[in-house]
Design a protein around this motif. Structure first.
Motif, mmCIF file in Angstrom:
data_model
loop_
_atom_site.group_PDB
_atom_site.id
_atom_site.type_symbol
_atom_site.label_atom_id
_atom_site.label_comp_id
_atom_site.label_asym_id
_atom_site.label_seq_id
_atom_site.Cartn_x
_atom_site.Cartn_y
_atom_site.Cartn_z
ATOM 1 N N TYR A 199 0.868 -1.185 0.000
ATOM 2 C CA TYR A 199 0.000 0.000 0.000
ATOM 3 C C TYR A 199 0.898 1.226 0.000
ATOM 4 O O TYR A 199 1.962 1.243 0.629
ATOM 5 N N GLU A 200 0.455 2.239 -0.705
ATOM 6 C CA GLU A 200 1.299 3.399 -0.964
ATOM 7 C C GLU A 200 1.192 4.492 0.095
ATOM 8 O O GLU A 200 1.935 5.475 0.065
ATOM 9 N N TYR A 201 0.283 4.358 1.052
ATOM 10 C CA TYR A 201 0.071 5.418 2.036
ATOM 11 C C TYR A 201 1.265 5.559 2.987
ATOM 12 O O TYR A 201 1.973 4.591 3.271
ATOM 13 N N GLY A 202 1.449 6.764 3.510
ATOM 14 C CA GLY A 202 2.451 6.973 4.532
ATOM 15 C C GLY A 202 2.092 6.226 5.805
ATOM 16 O O GLY A 202 0.918 6.109 6.169
ATOM 17 N N ILE A 203 3.089 5.715 6.511
ATOM 18 C CA ILE A 203 2.889 4.943 7.737
ATOM 19 C C ILE A 203 3.233 5.846 8.916
ATOM 20 O O ILE A 203 4.372 6.317 9.044
ATOM 21 N N VAL A 204 2.250 6.086 9.778
ATOM 22 C CA VAL A 204 2.419 7.031 10.880
ATOM 23 C C VAL A 204 2.021 6.352 12.184
ATOM 24 O O VAL A 204 0.880 5.898 12.330
ATOM 25 N N ALA A 205 2.943 6.260 13.135
ATOM 26 C CA ALA A 205 2.651 5.666 14.443
ATOM 27 C C ALA A 205 1.519 6.422 15.115
ATOM 28 O O ALA A 205 1.469 7.654 15.097
ATOM 29 N N GLY A 206 0.577 5.675 15.703
ATOM 30 C CA GLY A 206 -0.574 6.284 16.345
ATOM 31 C C GLY A 206 -1.697 6.604 15.387
ATOM 32 O O GLY A 206 -2.785 6.995 15.806
ATOM 33 N N ASP A 207 -1.445 6.438 14.091
ATOM 34 C CA ASP A 207 -2.465 6.701 13.081
ATOM 35 C C ASP A 207 -2.884 5.394 12.426
ATOM 36 O O ASP A 207 -3.957 4.859 12.686
ATOM 37 N N ASN A 208 -2.007 4.843 11.583
ATOM 38 C CA ASN A 208 -2.358 3.598 10.898
ATOM 39 C C ASN A 208 -1.385 2.463 11.191
ATOM 40 O O ASN A 208 -1.479 1.410 10.583
ATOM 41 N N LEU A 209 -0.450 2.648 12.108
ATOM 42 C CA LEU A 209 0.539 1.608 12.410
ATOM 43 C C LEU A 209 0.057 0.736 13.561
ATOM 44 O O LEU A 209 0.025 1.165 14.715
ATOM 45 N N GLU A 210 -0.352 -0.512 13.239
ATOM 46 C CA GLU A 210 -0.832 -1.451 14.241
ATOM 47 C C GLU A 210 0.266 -2.393 14.730
ATOM 48 O O GLU A 210 0.129 -2.992 15.789
ATOM 49 N N ARG A 211 1.325 -2.544 13.994
ATOM 50 C CA ARG A 211 2.423 -3.410 14.420
ATOM 51 C C ARG A 211 3.262 -2.715 15.493
ATOM 52 O O ARG A 211 3.296 -1.487 15.580
ATOM 53 N N GLN A 212 3.959 -3.530 16.254
ATOM 54 C CA GLN A 212 4.921 -2.998 17.211
ATOM 55 C C GLN A 212 6.224 -2.769 16.459
ATOM 56 O O GLN A 212 7.048 -3.662 16.310
ATOM 57 N N ALA A 213 6.403 -1.558 15.942
ATOM 58 C CA ALA A 213 7.562 -1.263 15.108
ATOM 59 C C ALA A 213 7.950 0.195 15.279
ATOM 60 O O ALA A 213 7.100 1.065 15.489
ATOM 61 N N ASP A 214 9.228 0.452 15.199
ATOM 62 C CA ASP A 214 9.777 1.807 15.294
ATOM 63 C C ASP A 214 10.366 2.159 13.938
ATOM 64 O O ASP A 214 11.466 1.735 13.600
ATOM 65 N N LEU A 215 9.614 2.917 13.160
ATOM 66 C CA LEU A 215 10.018 3.235 11.797
ATOM 67 C C LEU A 215 10.500 4.676 11.700
ATOM 68 O O LEU A 215 10.005 5.569 12.398
ATOM 69 N N GLY A 216 11.443 4.904 10.811
ATOM 70 C CA GLY A 216 11.947 6.242 10.577
ATOM 71 C C GLY A 216 10.978 7.090 9.779
ATOM 72 O O GLY A 216 10.000 6.584 9.200
ATOM 73 N N PRO A 217 11.227 8.391 9.695
ATOM 74 C CA PRO A 217 10.305 9.306 9.003
ATOM 75 C C PRO A 217 10.188 9.021 7.510
ATOM 76 O O PRO A 217 9.212 9.436 6.883
ATOM 77 N N GLU A 218 11.165 8.313 6.928
ATOM 78 C CA GLU A 218 11.089 8.007 5.496
ATOM 79 C C GLU A 218 9.894 7.114 5.167
ATOM 80 O O GLU A 218 9.458 7.043 4.004
ATOM 81 N N HIS A 219 9.341 6.429 6.168
ATOM 82 C CA HIS A 219 8.168 5.578 5.943
ATOM 83 C C HIS A 219 6.855 6.357 6.072
ATOM 84 O O HIS A 219 5.788 5.812 5.774
ATOM 85 N N GLY A 220 6.922 7.597 6.514
ATOM 86 C CA GLY A 220 5.711 8.354 6.810
ATOM 87 C C GLY A 220 5.169 9.164 5.657
ATOM 88 O O GLY A 220 4.257 9.966 5.850
ATOM 89 N N VAL A 221 5.696 8.966 4.463
ATOM 90 C CA VAL A 221 5.245 9.732 3.305
ATOM 91 C C VAL A 221 4.597 8.805 2.286
ATOM 92 O O VAL A 221 4.885 7.610 2.241
ATOM 93 N N LYS A 222 3.734 9.360 1.465
ATOM 94 C CA LYS A 222 3.121 8.577 0.397
ATOM 95 C C LYS A 222 4.195 8.149 -0.591
ATOM 96 O O LYS A 222 5.082 8.920 -0.965
ATOM 97 N N VAL A 223 4.116 6.908 -1.034
ATOM 98 C CA VAL A 223 5.124 6.326 -1.923
ATOM 99 C C VAL A 223 4.866 6.776 -3.356
ATOM 100 O O VAL A 223 3.792 6.515 -3.914
ATOM 101 N N THR A 224 5.861 7.442 -3.952
ATOM 102 C CA THR A 224 5.700 7.914 -5.331
ATOM 103 C C THR A 224 6.944 7.709 -6.181
ATOM 104 O O THR A 224 6.849 7.753 -7.410
ATOM 105 N N THR A 225 8.120 7.506 -5.578
ATOM 106 C CA THR A 225 9.364 7.431 -6.347
ATOM 107 C C THR A 225 9.904 6.006 -6.360
ATOM 108 O O THR A 225 9.509 5.161 -5.561
ATOM 109 N N LEU A 226 10.859 5.767 -7.263
ATOM 110 C CA LEU A 226 11.488 4.460 -7.367
ATOM 111 C C LEU A 226 12.082 4.040 -6.027
ATOM 112 O O LEU A 226 11.891 2.912 -5.569
ATOM 113 N N GLU A 227 12.798 4.941 -5.375
ATOM 114 C CA GLU A 227 13.442 4.623 -4.100
ATOM 115 C C GLU A 227 12.410 4.323 -3.023
ATOM 116 O O GLU A 227 12.589 3.405 -2.210
#
Length: 538
Positions: A199-227
């Motif tokens: 899924y291309e949506y940004g992942i934001v703790a406390g919003d849509n992140l149900e897993r027990q995971a500590d993700l960096g801010p690079e995961h919090g944006v909508k996916v649009t680029t190759l990287e």
């Protein structure tokens, strides 16, 4: 209605421009297939285990399969490169008849290039039909986990049974992939994935992140680029249960919308992204889809275009027709849920595109198999969503393309296909329905059945029922509705097809058990779900 092809990119942007957007050379594809001489400079030594994303196989034929792995020493490196050096890496593979690799029957080398995210897709031939094989990869002193695969039966061969599962919709952030752990233990011949691998949506703790995971801010944006697409696939593929399912059986994959953007239609973004920009995004998304899944060379991307539809035969027992209902479809008329508007009923509208429609019509005509299975993304059965006297339909599903659906079902009847099963995902619900000659007449002939698997994790835990149950079950051809997570497990024989709807009670924490919600046994030649008499009216 227009149909996008690489030679007719809107906005005057040609094939070469789109190929240059991702910078992938033909040589890179050939090296990843093991179909080009290994460059003398391709290195092997690495300082850490590169097999963190697991292994996979796919698209089984009677004489071989495609193998896959992608090297990533640090799979969650923010730049999407997996911590890999900017150089070619030689990858050795072997395939054996036994789990201990005492009887190795094929060895080879492919090259993982930075251009393709350090992925390889060697196509192994010369294998025996209808046989289990085991495979693994090596880079330097590191050896991958072993995977099990299985070739298809010989063409036209008598086959006792085909055991398969379907899965779709695996939003990583909505929960754990526990259903895959149970699927991996089912000893399947093949797994069909029906769309929404990421899924291309940004992942934001406390919003849509149900897993027990500590993700960096690079995961919090909508996916649009190759990287960003590479990083999202890496995150998804770090799940151990998904890796186990990939290693347990060959996969046959197709996509839906979230591999690019929610509810897109061909070259049209539903969020108003300019067409040129959106097609560039689609080119990146399609390339990374290829990089991360066991696809054959016929599915290599050509800019923003990939031919994903194909037929895989399983002896004389089944033909599996894999659809792409996203890349060529016409856009939505007058909103996503409407009544019988003139635009919706336009006979020229198509969800498949002209070429894919002709291909499917020919596949029906040419099939002599006992069962015809349609690996399909969105619900084909008509679903009236108005609880009153009116009519409402979702234009995201086949209901938005009734003329196209009628053409497909007419082709089915003309080909005298008697055992027709549509395998669907997308809606995060378990549904069993009948495909009717006339959906407005419950007594009309039943042409086939549709078996919709729920999501692996999308929409979190779900429930036995929900607010949409009444809407779906008011349609007389719908026999089952359930809103929990899980997958569909089936066994086809000459006599019948048995479908088990497998559900897990929760996904927002790991470790759930599994149960069979419902089992349907569909006799060959008697289309219809149990509890209803086979219909004979035309």
């Amino acid at each position: 209605m227009s149909e996008f092809t690489p030679d007719s990119v809107p906005g005057g942007v040609g094939r070469r421009t789109f190929l240059s957007l991702t910078g992938v050379s033909a040589t890179a594809f050939l090296l990843g297939l093991g179909a080009a001489p290994t460059p003398v400079h391709a290195a092997e030594a690495l300082p850490a285990d590169p097999f963190t994303l697991g292994v996979a196989s796919g698209d089984p034929l009677p004489d071989g399969v495609v193998l896959w792995t992608r090297l990533a020493m640090r799979p969650l490196a923010a730049d999407g490169r997996g911590g890999m050096p900017n150089r070619d890496i030689r990858v050795r593979y072997e395939i054996a008849e036994d789990e201990r690799f005492a009887r190795v029957v094929r060895r080879g080398t492919a090259v993982a290039t930075p251009e393709l995210g350090h992925s390889v897709h060697p196509e192994v031939g010369g294998l025996k039909p209808g046989r289990d094989y085991y495979y693994r990869f090596r880079v330097g002193g590191f050896t991958s986990p072993a995977g099990r695969t299985r070739t298809a039966p010989a063409r036209g061969a008598a086959v006792e049974r085909l055991r398969f599962a379907t899965a779709s919709c695996q939003a990583w952030y909505h929960g754990y992939y526990t259903a895959y752990r149970h699927m991996a233990a089912d000893n399947l011949d093949v797994i069909f994935f029906l769309g929404d691998y990421i899924y291309e949506y940004g992942i934001v703790a406390g919003d849509n992140l149900e897993r027990q995971a500590d993700l960096g801010p690079e995961h919090g944006v909508k996916v649009t680029t190759l990287e960003q697409f590479r990083l999202r696939y890496s995150l998804t593929k770090t799940d151990p249960d998904l890796q186990a399912a990939h290693a347990s059986a060959p996969w046959v994959v197709t996509w839906d919308d979230h591999e690019v953007e929610n509810n897109y239609a061909a070259a049209v973004s539903q969020y108003g992204v300019p067409e040129r920009e959106f097609l560039a995004r689609r080119a990146a998304a399609y390339q990374v889809f290829y990089e991360n899944l066991p696809l054959r060379s016929v599915q290599t991307p050509d800019g923003p275009s990939v031919r994903m539809y194909r037929t895989l035969p399983y002896g004389s027992l089944a033909d599996v027709h894999v659809l792409d209902t996203r890349q060529y479809r016409d856009t939505y008329p007058a909103g996503r849920v409407v009544d019988n508007s003139p635009e919706r009923l336009d006979p020229a509208r198509t969800i498949l595109g002209r070429k894919q429609e002709r291909w499917l019509t020919g596949a029906f005509r040419d099939s002599t198999a006992r069962w015809n299975l349609l690996a399909n993304q969105v619900v084909m059965a008509q679903i009236d969503r108005d609880l009153g006297s009116g009519r409402l339909y979702s234009n995201d599903q086949w209901d938005g393309f009734p003329a196209c659906r009628e053409r497909v079902l007419t082709a089915l009847r003309r080909a005298r296909i008697r055992n027709f099963v549509v395998l669907t995902g997308d809606i995060h619900r378990n549904v069993a329905a009948e495909i009717k000659a006339d959906f407005d007449d419950p007594d009309s002939r039943t042409l086939g059945v549709e078996l919709v698997c729920s999501s692996i994790s999308s929409d979190r835990d779900g429930a036995r029922s929900d607010s949409l149950a009444q809407i779906w079950l008011q349609n007389p051809h719908v026999r089952l509705y359930n809103a929990q997570r899980g997958y569909l497990r089936c066994e086809a024989t000459r006599e019948s097809l048995t479908a088990d709807f497998r559900i897990v009670p929760y996904v927002t924490r790991p470790g759930a058990g599994v149960e069979t919600l419902a089992r349907y046994t569909i006799p060959a030649g008697e289309m219809g779900l149990p509890g209803t008499a086979p219909q004979q009216r035309p």
